[in-house]
Design a protein around this motif. Sequence first.
Motif, PDB file in Angstrom:
ATOM      1  N   CYS A   1      32.801  29.988  32.352  1.00  0.00           N
ATOM      2  CA  CYS A   1      32.867  31.082  31.455  1.00  0.00           C
ATOM      3  C   CYS A   1      34.175  31.944  31.561  1.00  0.00           C
ATOM      4  O   CYS A   1      35.230  32.103  30.675  1.00  0.00           O
ATOM      5  CB  CYS A   1      31.616  31.670  31.198  1.00  0.00           C
ATOM      6  N   ALA A   2      34.599  32.167  32.710  1.00  0.00           N
ATOM      7  CA  ALA A   2      35.562  33.131  33.049  1.00  0.00           C
ATOM      8  C   ALA A   2      36.952  32.225  32.441  1.00  0.00           C
ATOM      9  O   ALA A   2      37.991  32.827  31.964  1.00  0.00           O
ATOM     10  CB  ALA A   2      36.144  33.375  34.499  1.00  0.00           C
ATOM     11  N   GLN A   3      36.991  30.853  33.016  1.00  0.00           N
ATOM     12  CA  GLN A   3      38.167  30.221  32.603  1.00  0.00           C
ATOM     13  C   GLN A   3      38.198  29.761  31.101  1.00  0.00           C
ATOM     14  O   GLN A   3      39.358  29.954  30.332  1.00  0.00           O
ATOM     15  CB  GLN A   3      38.219  28.890  33.548  1.00  0.00           C
ATOM     16  N   ASN A   4      37.174  29.751  30.411  1.00  0.00           N
ATOM     17  CA  ASN A   4      37.158  29.404  29.069  1.00  0.00           C
ATOM     18  C   ASN A   4      37.528  30.479  28.307  1.00  0.00           C
ATOM     19  O   ASN A   4      38.353  30.527  27.301  1.00  0.00           O
ATOM     20  CB  ASN A   4      36.005  29.062  28.499  1.00  0.00           C
ATOM     21  N   VAL A   5      37.028  31.753  28.588  1.00  0.00           N
ATOM     22  CA  VAL A   5      37.519  33.036  27.919  1.00  0.00           C
ATOM     23  C   VAL A   5      39.010  33.136  28.312  1.00  0.00           C
ATOM     24  O   VAL A   5      39.880  33.346  27.229  1.00  0.00           O
ATOM     25  CB  VAL A   5      36.759  33.960  28.353  1.00  0.00           C
ATOM     26  N   TRP A   6      39.634  32.996  29.337  1.00  0.00           N
ATOM     27  CA  TRP A   6      41.020  33.137  29.746  1.00  0.00           C
ATOM     28  C   TRP A   6      41.810  32.189  29.022  1.00  0.00           C
ATOM     29  O   TRP A   6      42.891  32.522  28.388  1.00  0.00           O
ATOM     30  CB  TRP A   6      40.982  32.809  31.335  1.00  0.00           C
ATOM     31  N   GLU A   7      41.371  30.962  28.874  1.00  0.00           N
ATOM     32  CA  GLU A   7      42.313  30.010  28.269  1.00  0.00           C
ATOM     33  C   GLU A   7      42.382  30.397  26.625  1.00  0.00           C
ATOM     34  O   GLU A   7      42.854  29.804  26.082  1.00  0.00           O
ATOM     35  CB  GLU A   7      41.766  28.650  28.331  1.00  0.00           C
ATOM     36  N   ASN A   8      41.462  30.934  26.045  1.00  0.00           N
ATOM     37  CA  ASN A   8      41.572  31.212  24.768  1.00  0.00           C
ATOM     38  C   ASN A   8      41.866  32.524  24.281  1.00  0.00           C
ATOM     39  O   ASN A   8      42.162  33.041  23.124  1.00  0.00           O
ATOM     40  CB  ASN A   8      39.964  31.274  24.123  1.00  0.00           C
ATOM     41  N   LEU A   9      42.696  33.156  25.204  1.00  0.00           N
ATOM     42  CA  LEU A   9      43.284  34.496  25.056  1.00  0.00           C
ATOM     43  C   LEU A   9      44.785  34.375  24.657  1.00  0.00           C
ATOM     44  O   LEU A   9      45.285  32.964  24.700  1.00  0.00           O
ATOM     45  CB  LEU A   9      43.341  35.389  26.377  1.00  0.00           C
ATOM     46  N   SER A  10      45.633  35.229  24.492  1.00  0.00           N
ATOM     47  CA  SER A  10      46.968  34.994  24.112  1.00  0.00           C
ATOM     48  C   SER A  10      47.875  36.062  24.864  1.00  0.00           C
ATOM     49  O   SER A  10      47.398  36.804  25.512  1.00  0.00           O
ATOM     50  CB  SER A  10      47.184  35.292  22.666  1.00  0.00           C
ATOM     51  N   GLU A  11      49.084  35.950  24.413  1.00  0.00           N
ATOM     52  CA  GLU A  11      50.003  36.664  25.354  1.00  0.00           C
ATOM     53  C   GLU A  11      49.808  38.135  25.486  1.00  0.00           C
ATOM     54  O   GLU A  11      49.904  38.607  26.637  1.00  0.00           O
ATOM     55  CB  GLU A  11      51.620  36.394  24.738  1.00  0.00           C
ATOM     56  N   PRO A  12      49.362  38.853  24.553  1.00  0.00           N
ATOM     57  CA  PRO A  12      49.102  40.065  24.856  1.00  0.00           C
ATOM     58  C   PRO A  12      48.032  40.480  25.748  1.00  0.00           C
ATOM     59  O   PRO A  12      48.124  41.581  26.746  1.00  0.00           O
ATOM     60  CB  PRO A  12      48.721  40.711  23.333  1.00  0.00           C
ATOM     61  N   ASP A  13      47.052  39.753  25.799  1.00  0.00           N
ATOM     62  CA  ASP A  13      46.207  39.722  26.818  1.00  0.00           C
ATOM     63  C   ASP A  13      46.430  39.261  28.424  1.00  0.00           C
ATOM     64  O   ASP A  13      46.209  39.820  29.228  1.00  0.00           O
ATOM     65  CB  ASP A  13      44.992  38.704  26.476  1.00  0.00           C
ATOM     66  N   TYR A  14      47.369  38.022  28.247  1.00  0.00           N
ATOM     67  CA  TYR A  14      47.961  38.129  29.521  1.00  0.00           C
ATOM     68  C   TYR A  14      48.769  39.065  30.110  1.00  0.00           C
ATOM     69  O   TYR A  14      48.701  39.467  31.128  1.00  0.00           O
ATOM     70  CB  TYR A  14      48.837  36.857  29.457  1.00  0.00           C
ATOM     71  N   LEU A  15      49.462  39.918  29.390  1.00  0.00           N
ATOM     72  CA  LEU A  15      50.169  40.969  29.467  1.00  0.00           C
ATOM     73  C   LEU A  15      49.500  42.238  30.183  1.00  0.00           C
ATOM     74  O   LEU A  15      49.796  42.861  30.927  1.00  0.00           O
ATOM     75  CB  LEU A  15      51.332  41.492  28.680  1.00  0.00           C
ATOM     76  N   ALA A  16      48.412  42.485  29.511  1.00  0.00           N
ATOM     77  CA  ALA A  16      47.304  43.446  29.686  1.00  0.00           C
ATOM     78  C   ALA A  16      46.845  43.188  31.280  1.00  0.00           C
ATOM     79  O   ALA A  16      46.716  44.110  32.016  1.00  0.00           O
ATOM     80  CB  ALA A  16      46.244  43.443  28.892  1.00  0.00           C
ATOM     81  N   ALA A  17      46.459  41.963  31.597  1.00  0.00           N
ATOM     82  CA  ALA A  17      45.848  41.415  33.092  1.00  0.00           C
ATOM     83  C   ALA A  17      47.073  41.680  33.943  1.00  0.00           C
ATOM     84  O   ALA A  17      46.713  42.071  34.898  1.00  0.00           O
ATOM     85  CB  ALA A  17      45.518  40.095  32.718  1.00  0.00           C
ATOM     86  N   PHE A  18      48.239  41.361  33.438  1.00  0.00           N
ATOM     87  CA  PHE A  18      49.336  41.493  34.652  1.00  0.00           C
ATOM     88  C   PHE A  18      49.566  43.062  34.724  1.00  0.00           C
ATOM     89  O   PHE A  18      49.912  43.437  35.887  1.00  0.00           O
ATOM     90  CB  PHE A  18      50.577  41.057  33.942  1.00  0.00           C
ATOM     91  N   GLU A  19      49.441  43.805  33.915  1.00  0.00           N
ATOM     92  CA  GLU A  19      49.467  45.162  34.108  1.00  0.00           C
ATOM     93  C   GLU A  19      48.722  45.946  34.997  1.00  0.00           C
ATOM     94  O   GLU A  19      48.926  46.987  35.534  1.00  0.00           O
ATOM     95  CB  GLU A  19      49.294  46.023  32.888  1.00  0.00           C
ATOM     96  N   GLY A  20      47.340  45.168  35.496  1.00  0.00           N
ATOM     97  CA  GLY A  20      46.518  45.579  36.271  1.00  0.00           C
ATOM     98  C   GLY A  20      46.822  45.346  37.686  1.00  0.00           C
ATOM     99  O   GLY A  20      46.028  45.491  38.729  1.00  0.00           O
ATOM    100  N   HIS A  21      47.885  44.755  37.922  1.00  0.00           N
ATOM    101  CA  HIS A  21      48.618  44.492  39.451  1.00  0.00           C
ATOM    102  C   HIS A  21      49.731  45.112  39.711  1.00  0.00           C
ATOM    103  O   HIS A  21      50.659  45.597  39.100  1.00  0.00           O
ATOM    104  CB  HIS A  21      48.979  42.921  39.331  1.00  0.00           C
ATOM    105  N   PRO A  22      49.791  45.594  41.125  1.00  0.00           N
ATOM    106  CA  PRO A  22      50.894  46.102  41.780  1.00  0.00           C
ATOM    107  C   PRO A  22      51.970  44.922  42.004  1.00  0.00           C
ATOM    108  O   PRO A  22      51.662  43.854  41.661  1.00  0.00           O
ATOM    109  CB  PRO A  22      50.580  46.486  42.908  1.00  0.00           C
ATOM    110  N   GLN A  23      53.351  45.305  42.077  1.00  0.00           N
ATOM    111  CA  GLN A  23      54.370  44.338  42.143  1.00  0.00           C
ATOM    112  C   GLN A  23      54.080  43.575  43.723  1.00  0.00           C
ATOM    113  O   GLN A  23      53.906  44.391  44.514  1.00  0.00           O
ATOM    114  CB  GLN A  23      55.518  44.844  42.154  1.00  0.00           C
ATOM    115  N   ILE A  24      54.288  42.450  43.795  1.00  0.00           N
ATOM    116  CA  ILE A  24      54.132  41.758  45.038  1.00  0.00           C
ATOM    117  C   ILE A  24      55.440  42.525  46.139  1.00  0.00           C
ATOM    118  O   ILE A  24      56.474  42.571  45.700  1.00  0.00           O
ATOM    119  CB  ILE A  24      54.394  40.153  44.914  1.00  0.00           C
TER     120      ILE A  24
END
Length: 166
Positions: free
Chosen positions: A46-69
Amino acid sequence: MNSIKLNTLTETQAKQALTHCCAAPNWVAGMLKALPFKNKQQMFECAQNVWENLSEPDYLAAFEGHPQIGDLSTLGKKYAATAQKASHEQAGMSQANEQTLQTMIALNKQYLTKFGFIFIVCASGKTAEQMLSLIEQRINNTRMTELHIAADEQAKITKIRLEALL
């Protein structure tokens, strides 16, 4: 036997737990809608399926939840809610020498300027030198290529964090 902790949480608690796994609100909403999960395989699918059906704004929102490496100083400030997870995931960076850290910080800035989002890599099990090598390779990608790679890396990170909810 159902060993999925997520199934036992209130909706508010589940939302918070899922947000710690992935900060994309549409991913969290999709996962909440799918509750309860019969088993861990169903949860991961389910996690993978939901993720694969998202778009760029969703990806960017996810990335915002991380500190820089490599930016270990931000872990305790901006990302207090996920600092422990991120610091464990980035354990390889905590053992880096000063030159590696400085190079990583400089490349992170260059990467952010070029792509408009931070460098995302599933850092678990990687050394600082391996992560540095990856950013050096990936910084030459096109934005679209890098967005897809970063999204794939985010999916790996999310799966690792979901495992903690079992």
